[in-house]
Design a protein around this motif. Structure first.
Motif, PDB file in Angstrom:
ATOM      1  N   THR A 153      -6.652   5.040  -6.271  1.00 52.41           N
ATOM      2  CA  THR A 153      -7.787   5.858  -5.846  1.00 52.41           C
ATOM      3  C   THR A 153      -7.281   7.268  -5.577  1.00 52.41           C
ATOM      4  O   THR A 153      -6.452   7.478  -4.677  1.00 52.41           O
ATOM      5  N   HIS A 191       5.521   4.293  -6.355  1.00 46.33           N
ATOM      6  CA  HIS A 191       5.122   3.235  -5.425  1.00 46.33           C
ATOM      7  C   HIS A 191       6.020   2.021  -5.687  1.00 46.33           C
ATOM      8  O   HIS A 191       5.711   1.164  -6.516  1.00 46.33           O
ATOM      9  N   ARG A 235       0.839  -1.199   0.000  1.00 50.60           N
ATOM     10  CA  ARG A 235       0.000   0.000   0.000  1.00 50.60           C
ATOM     11  C   ARG A 235       0.874   1.249   0.000  1.00 50.60           C
ATOM     12  O   ARG A 235       1.972   1.263   0.568  1.00 50.60           O
ATOM     13  N   ASN A 236       0.336   2.308  -0.612  1.00 47.11           N
ATOM     14  CA  ASN A 236       1.083   3.563  -0.680  1.00 47.11           C
ATOM     15  C   ASN A 236       0.087   4.718  -0.770  1.00 47.11           C
ATOM     16  O   ASN A 236      -0.964   4.597  -1.411  1.00 47.11           O
ATOM     17  N   ARG A 237       0.395   5.823  -0.087  1.00 49.91           N
ATOM     18  CA  ARG A 237      -0.419   7.040  -0.199  1.00 49.91           C
ATOM     19  C   ARG A 237       0.542   8.217  -0.248  1.00 49.91           C
ATOM     20  O   ARG A 237       1.338   8.433   0.671  1.00 49.91           O
ATOM     21  N   ASP A 257      -7.840  11.394  -4.616  1.00 45.62           N
ATOM     22  CA  ASP A 257      -8.731  12.299  -3.898  1.00 45.62           C
ATOM     23  C   ASP A 257      -9.547  13.118  -4.894  1.00 45.62           C
ATOM     24  O   ASP A 257      -9.187  13.248  -6.076  1.00 45.62           O
ATOM     25  N   THR A 265      -3.975   7.106  -3.437  1.00 41.15           N
ATOM     26  CA  THR A 265      -3.737   5.852  -2.718  1.00 41.15           C
ATOM     27  C   THR A 265      -3.629   4.724  -3.738  1.00 41.15           C
ATOM     28  O   THR A 265      -4.494   4.583  -4.608  1.00 41.15           O
ATOM     29  N   SER A 266      -2.572   3.947  -3.633  1.00 36.76           N
ATOM     30  CA  SER A 266      -2.393   2.811  -4.552  1.00 36.76           C
ATOM     31  C   SER A 266      -2.200   1.535  -3.742  1.00 36.76           C
ATOM     32  O   SER A 266      -1.529   1.531  -2.706  1.00 36.76           O
ATOM     33  N   VAL A 267      -2.825   0.452  -4.222  1.00 36.16           N
ATOM     34  CA  VAL A 267      -2.727  -0.861  -3.582  1.00 36.16           C
ATOM     35  C   VAL A 267      -2.309  -1.869  -4.646  1.00 36.16           C
ATOM     36  O   VAL A 267      -2.953  -1.982  -5.695  1.00 36.16           O
ATOM     37  N   PHE A 313      -3.828  13.751  -2.907  1.00 37.95           N
ATOM     38  CA  PHE A 313      -3.204  12.462  -2.626  1.00 37.95           C
ATOM     39  C   PHE A 313      -3.787  11.360  -3.512  1.00 37.95           C
ATOM     40  O   PHE A 313      -4.955  11.409  -3.902  1.00 37.95           O
TER      41      PHE A 313
END
Length: 466
Positions: free
Chosen positions: A392, A374, A361-363, A394, A453-455, A451
């Protein structure tokens, strides 16, 4: 011999049936089928009714009516499928597993809406671990796929004496237990030898295009591999391509198994005979599905030993004991066969291994000129089965470009869902395997300050004890 018996939903007898003719087609690979021709005065039969059948060549088994053709006042033709067809009524969600066969069977059968089947005797080796990343399909289709991944000496067997029925996985006998002779119990023999699929040299190709396609060259220095014996039949070269094969090692394993199947001409043997065991009491006169059968052909000065893979019983009551046996099957279509071989190879990689899911995970925030990075690190795994990346952003933040290990991914691949199957884009070794070490997902947003978010989720095969 018992008459067919119409059953209620709890498998209790409702009425005996008196067919004018009962034909049964038993098959080592499900489904076995049957056809009854009933007189008009017999008990009414409806689609999806259950019927217990005895064909004289094995235990009584329960079939389900699949269709009925009738004219008022005239005879009815009833088509039936083996009771295993009930497993096609329920759907199985996409399951991922790396477990022994008994555990997998319990999981699959637990999705029955109505529990008609439970796990019986399992004769597969306890140390055999099977891996699969499934898709939404019927329980029956899942069991068929599972059988494709198991050693070829295993087959389904059934105990339908009471509910819930037992689904066994039995080892086929290796000893010769029945025999046919033209002067005794066999009337006609047809042997078809076919070299149309003979192959002693194969040029296999995996995924990719042009010069980037996966080949055997990194491993062997050439694009082909030969069978162990090329002298008997000479060189018979063929090729196959599968976009599902992404590395040279897997390609080589599939090619080797392909050659094992095709380095000899195929032979299909069909013969008509009669089971004399009820008269002679001799076990060699007994015909049973799955048995190894010895057939003497004096005019060819040869003896064939093959397994009975299908039995056509044309008239159970009118001609008891008469049967047409098939001792070998033709090969499946090439695309189906390569898919089956690939499943076998992937399953064999799991013996002594386990399936592991890795999540990274990374944000972070960034800009188009200062991309969001990432990174993630992979150890040296026997196999990487999948790699899914999800992003994802913002509100107000838009990702314009992404790169996986330096390769820009077209927006059409990921833009609509903000996710992608990244396995084809991961950096690879010279043999095509996913490289160990650090990998990266690079995202370029169009506006700063927000921001993302990557998973990243990977499914890998990990060696036991690591």
């Amino acid at each position: 011999m018992n008459l067919p018996c119409l059953l209620d939903d709890k498998m209790k007898p409702r009425a005996d049936l008196h067919p004018i003719r009962l034909t049964v087609d038993r098959s080592l690979q499900p489904l076995s089928m049957a056809e009854m021709v009933l007189p008009p005065e017999d008990a009414p039969v409806c689609v999806r009714d259950f019927v217990r059948l005895c064909d004289g060549f094995g235990d009584d088994e329960i079939y389900r009516v699949s269709s009925i053709s009738e004219e008022p006042g005239l005879r009815r033709v009833v088509q039936l499928e083996h009771g295993m067809a009930t497993l096609a009524d329920d759907m199985l969600p996409a399951l991922t597993y790396a477990e022994n066969v008994q555990t997998i069977l319990k999981r699959i059968l637990s999705y029955q809406t109505r529990i008609r089947w439970r796990v019986g005797d399992i004769e597969a080796d306890e140390g055999l671990v099977i891996s699969a990343i499934g898709q939404t399909q019927s329980i029956y289709a899942a069991l068929t796929s599972l059988l494709d991944m198991l050693p070829p000496n295993l087959c389904w067997a059934f105990d339908q004496t009471k509910l819930p029925w037992k689904l066994h996985l039995r080892k086929l006998p290796e000893e010769i237990s029945c025999e046919g002779r033209l002067t005794r119990n066999i009337s006609t023999v047809r042997v078809t030898r076919d070299a149309s699929r003979l192959c002693t040299r194969v040029f296999p190709y995996g995924c990719g295009q042009g010069l980037d396609r996966v080949t055997l060259t990194p491993l062997l220095g050439r694009e082909y591999i030969d069978a162990a014996d090329t002298k008997t039949w000479g060189i018979a070269a063929r090729t196959f391509t599968s976009d599902q094969i992404m590395d040279a090692d897997t390609l080589k394993r599939v090619a080797e198994r392909y050659l094992e199947r095709h380095s000899q001409p195929t032979a299909t043997v069909q013969l008509q005979g009669i089971d004399l065991s009820r008269i002679t009491g001799e076990s060699l006169d007994t015909f049973r599905l799955g048995q190894r059968f010895r057939l003497a052909l004096p005019e060819e000065n040869t003896v064939l030993v093959e397994r009975i893979v299908a039995m056509h019983i044309p008239d159970v009551f009118g001609q008891p004991g008469r049967v047409t046996l098939t001792l070998a099957n033709r090969q499946p279509a090439l695309s189906d066969e390569i898919a089956d071989l690939l499943r076998e190879v992937n399953a064999s990689k799991l013996i002594g291994g386990k399936l592991t899911e890795l999540t990274f995970r990374n944000r972070a925030t960034g800009t188009y000129t200062a991309p969001i990075s990432h990174p993630f690190t992979l150890d040296e795994y026997p196999s990487v089965l999948s790699c899914v990346m999800r992003m994802t952003a913002d509100n107000g933040v838009y990702i314009q470009t992404i790169l996986v290990d330096g390769t820009e991914i077209p927006y059409s691949v990921w833009g609509k869902t903000q996710s992608l199957d990244a396995l084809p884009y991961l950096r690879r070794t010279s043999t095509g395997a996913v490289d160990s070490g650090q990998h990266s997902l690079l995202m370029m947003p169009t506006n700063p300050g927000g921001f993302v978010t990557s998973v990243i989720t990977l499914k890998v095969i990990e060696k036991m004890g690591t």
